[in-house]
Design an enzyme around this catalytic site. Structure first.
Site, PDB file in Angstrom:
ATOM      1  N   GLU A 228      40.589  71.515  64.887  1.00  0.00           N
ATOM      2  CA  GLU A 228      40.630  70.078  65.192  1.00  0.00           C
ATOM      3  C   GLU A 228      41.689  69.494  64.283  1.00  0.00           C
ATOM      4  OE1 GLU A 228      40.523  66.382  64.588  1.00  0.00           O
ATOM      5  OE2 GLU A 228      38.497  66.623  63.774  1.00  0.00           O
ATOM      6  N   CYS A 262      41.135  60.866  62.425  1.00  0.00           N
ATOM      7  CA  CYS A 262      41.889  61.500  63.509  1.00  0.00           C
ATOM      8  C   CYS A 262      41.690  60.756  64.824  1.00  0.00           C
ATOM      9  CB  CYS A 262      41.451  62.960  63.665  1.00  0.00           C
ATOM     10  SG  CYS A 262      41.837  63.988  62.252  1.00  0.00           S
TER      11      CYS A 262
END
Length: 465
Positions: A228, A262
């Site tokens: 990720e 993020c």
């Protein structure tokens, strides 16, 4: 090598830790490998009991853990308390649903009986970032432990106390100590761990370069990875949107964790008829947000986690402005070498600017002008990232149709993009691959074994008569 815990608000060193030696790391790995053989034999009920106890301990220590995050990486305590609660909910979710997610799947074949069995891999190495120092870890650890795996955590070097506090929670919850350990190590020993056959899989949340490096080593050793990585999430605002709600959530989304997330919205793609009004509304919301000591309940955003991160963000902004971006809200770092960075808005974002192509990991909102919905979709997809996205429109059918065309791991229509245990989380393109959370995340680190069992002998003989 020393690992230092430094308060980004005051600049003071809180604690120093000696990094683990190669021999100590080897001992911990050997213990984890042995623990994996035992932990996989435990029942789902035993594993669920540990996770439920961990959830209870997280809530009991919520104030203490929120304070630790505020001190180590500048997260306001109100946000820290919410993060701890989210971790507790995640532990309870997998305690409640883990056995169901790992149940055999019956498949109709020519066999008497055939099914897919989900079995743990063993030791999973997690390389985790500092921005959500508890949530990032728990969303890997809860499903992995419930599946029967064990975990080794290499946390970011600026949050060692958070890493050790989470290790203690799992141990106090009744998990065998070797089944979850924090490793205070440098990058050199991470590579050695990834190469070791006793480590069966690796999960990493972090930067593109870090993900590429870990994936390259893991690939060379035929090892499963989940990555990720970065995100530059699009936040599409169509002309028919509830503009006040969109602007309020836009400001909130850009300022999640002081802009260091993020899945924080970063690229605000707005149809031209409402562009100026949207900028004005969002600007007002950002200007009203209060900064200060992360330990104070009134603080809505704190400093960035390190001064060098603020320095880097300042350089990205200055370069983008020199390349033609326009400042709509002046904020920024104030002076070099400090961690505080006030919200900014940049408009007139064009290809060739750093702001167009790069992720800006801090409270800088980028405004894009779209001719229409089709143009907004083009701009949203014109990114090497693909983690999350939001679409704002009163026409829900139109929003859903556009959501299906956005190149990202998640799309929220008229809502704040967030991660939750029920839905899979992850990205496409340079945002990584694989999924965390939901049943998909739990099944990333299992052997999905096909089992084929022949028909009873008497049945086969009957067919031949």
């Amino acid at each position: 090598m020393a690992i230092a815990s430094i308060n980004p608000y005051t600049g003071r060193v809180l604690r120093r830790f000696a990094a683990f030696s190669k021999s100590k790391t080897e001992r911990i790995l050997a213990q984890a490998h042995r623990a994996a053989a035992a932990w996989r034999q435990t029942s789902f009920a035993e594993r669920a009991a540990v996770l439920r106890r961990a959830a209870a301990l997280l809530r009991e220590r919520q104030t203490e853990l929120a304070r630790l995050m505020a001190l180590e990486m500048g997260k306001p305590v109100t946000d820290g308390r919410a993060e701890v609660e989210k971790c507790a909910v995640c532990c309870e979710f997998y305690a409640a649903h883990g056995e169901e997610f790992m149940a055999d799947e019956v498949i109709q074949t020519d066999a008497g009986r055939s099914f897919i069995s989900h079995q743990p891999l063993g030791v999973v190495l997690a390389v985790m970032p500092w921005n959500f120092p508890f949530w990032q870890v728990v969303r890997f650890a809860a499903p992995a432990l419930m599946a029967g795996n064990v975990g080794l955590l290499k946390h970011a070097s600026n949050v060692p106390q958070c890493a050790l506090a989470l290790e203690k929670i799992f141990h106090d919850a009744g998990l065998p100590p070797a089944a979850f350990r924090t490793l205070l190590i440098g990058a050199d020993l991470v590579e050695a761990l990834v190469q070791d056959d006793r480590v069966r899989a690796v999960t990493l949340t972090g930067s593109e370069p870090a993900g590429a490096a870990v994936a390259a080593v893991a690939g060379a050793h035929i090892k499963k990875t989940v990555l990720e990585l970065g995100g530059s999430d699009a936040f599409i605002v169509l002309a028919d949107a509830d503009l006040e709600a969109a602007a309020r959530v836009a400001a909130q989304s850009r300022m999640i964790n002081s802009g260091q997330s993020c899945i924080a919205a970063k690229r605000f793609i707005v149809e031209r008829p409402v562009l100026r009004l949207f900028i004005q509304m969002m600007k007002q919301h950002l200007e009203q947000m209060q900064t200060g000591d992360p330990l104070a309940d009134a603080t809505q955003y704190g400093p960035l986690a390190r001064p060098d991160l603020a320095d880097e963000l300042t350089q990205q902004v200055e370069d983008s402005v020199a390349q033609g971006a326009r400042i709509e809200l002046a904020g920024g770092q104030g002076r070099p070498g400090t961690a505080l960075f006030r919200p900014m808005i940049l408009a007139n974002i064009r290809p060739g600017q750093r702001a167009y192509h790069e992720e800006l990991f801090g409270p800088v909102a980028l405004i894009f002008s779209a001719r229409n919905a089709t143009d907004a979709l083009r701009l949203a997809n014109d990114s090497r990232f693909g983690l999350g996205a939001a679409i704002w429109t009163r026409d829900l059918a139109r929003g859903e149709a556009l959501a299906r065309q956005v190149e990202s791991g998640a799309v929220f229509v008229n809502g704040l993009v967030k991660s939750m245990p029920e839905l899979p989380f992850g990205g496409v393109k340079k945002s990584g691959y694989g999924r965390e959370l939901s049943h998909l995340g739990m099944r990333e680190f299992v052997n999905q074994k096909s089992v084929w069992i022949g028909k009873p002998q008497e049945e086969q003989e009957a067919k031949t008569e």
